[in-house]
Design a protein around this motif. Structure first.
Motif, short mmCIF file in Angstrom:
data_model
loop_
_atom_site.label_atom_id
_atom_site.label_comp_id
_atom_site.label_asym_id
_atom_site.label_seq_id
_atom_site.Cartn_x
_atom_site.Cartn_y
_atom_site.Cartn_z
N PHE A 8 0.86 -1.20 0.21
CA PHE A 8 0.35 -0.20 0.16
C PHE A 8 0.85 1.25 0.02
O PHE A 8 1.28 2.06 -1.06
CB PHE A 8 -1.07 0.36 1.42
CG PHE A 8 -2.01 1.58 1.58
CD1 PHE A 8 -2.74 1.29 0.22
CD2 PHE A 8 -1.56 2.25 2.16
CE1 PHE A 8 -3.93 2.80 0.73
CE2 PHE A 8 -2.48 3.95 2.32
CZ PHE A 8 -3.25 3.85 1.04
N VAL A 9 2.35 1.55 1.13
CA VAL A 9 2.90 2.38 0.61
C VAL A 9 3.38 2.53 -0.11
O VAL A 9 3.88 4.20 -1.39
CB VAL A 9 3.89 2.26 1.92
CG1 VAL A 9 4.54 3.55 2.17
CG2 VAL A 9 3.58 2.47 3.54
N ALA A 11 2.43 2.04 -3.93
CA ALA A 11 1.85 2.29 -4.19
C ALA A 11 1.37 3.64 -4.18
O ALA A 11 1.05 4.38 -5.18
CB ALA A 11 0.63 1.18 -4.18
N THR A 12 1.38 4.10 -3.01
CA THR A 12 0.67 5.42 -2.79
C THR A 12 2.16 6.32 -3.30
O THR A 12 1.64 7.40 -3.55
CB THR A 12 0.65 5.95 -0.37
OG1 THR A 12 -0.97 4.56 -1.18
CG2 THR A 12 0.19 6.78 -0.79
N LEU A 13 3.36 6.03 -2.90
CA LEU A 13 4.44 6.97 -3.62
C LEU A 13 4.34 6.75 -4.93
O LEU A 13 4.51 7.45 -4.93
CB LEU A 13 5.58 5.89 -2.40
CG LEU A 13 5.97 6.14 -0.86
CD1 LEU A 13 7.39 6.02 -0.50
CD2 LEU A 13 6.19 7.64 -0.79
N LEU A 15 2.33 6.01 -6.42
CA LEU A 15 1.24 6.71 -7.14
C LEU A 15 1.28 8.53 -7.42
O LEU A 15 1.31 9.24 -8.16
CB LEU A 15 -0.71 6.16 -7.01
CG LEU A 15 -1.29 7.54 -7.04
CD1 LEU A 15 -1.75 7.19 -8.70
CD2 LEU A 15 -2.58 7.21 -7.06
N GLY A 16 2.13 9.26 -5.93
CA GLY A 16 2.33 10.21 -6.07
C GLY A 16 2.70 10.77 -6.72
O GLY A 16 3.24 12.11 -7.29
N SER A 69 10.65 3.79 -9.22
CA SER A 69 9.56 2.34 -8.92
C SER A 69 10.12 1.28 -8.22
O SER A 69 9.54 0.91 -7.63
CB SER A 69 9.11 2.08 -10.19
OG SER A 69 7.81 2.97 -11.27
N CYS A 76 10.33 -0.14 0.07
CA CYS A 76 9.04 -0.92 1.08
C CYS A 76 9.18 -2.97 1.14
O CYS A 76 9.28 -2.31 2.33
CB CYS A 76 7.98 -0.53 0.92
SG CYS A 76 7.87 1.26 0.17
#
Length: 103
Positions: A8-9, A11-13, A15-16, A69, A76
């Motif tokens: 989750f972290v 994917a959030t980074l 996407l950010g 990426s 992570c």
């Protein structure tokens, strides 16, 4: 559970990162349109220092987005792996003492 949180972290980074690139690109195009849309690459243009830094960072992220990426994913999931594997460790001497006391 650690790997779910790491995913989750990550994917959030990621996407950010892509959202940051898109926002900076939009702002740059808007700035060009405000000038009248007559920008020639050979002519040159004056940008404030902060704007030039944001454009440079977005350009760096755009050019190396796959590398960043992969780096984010490795960091992570590496942290999740080391947090998950640092559970209870029993010293062999302590185990031997506890086994003899239980008998």
């Amino acid at each position: 559970m650690n790997f779910l949180i790491a995913g989750f972290v990550a994917a959030t980074l990621i996407l950010g990162m892509f959202l940051f690139i898109k926002i900076i690109d939009y702002e740059f195009r808007k700035f060009i349109q405000d000038l009248g849309g007559k920008w020639e690459p050979d002519y040159g243009m004056e940008f404030p220092g902060g704007t030039l830094i944001w454009i440079s960072i977005a350009n760096l992220l755009r050019n190396y987005r796959v590398l960043f990426s992969i780096l984010i994913l490795c960091i992570c999931f590496g942290i999740a792996f080391f947090c998950g594997s640092s559970g209870e460790t029993v010293d062999p001497e302590t185990r031997a003492v506890s086994e003899t006391q239980s008998n």
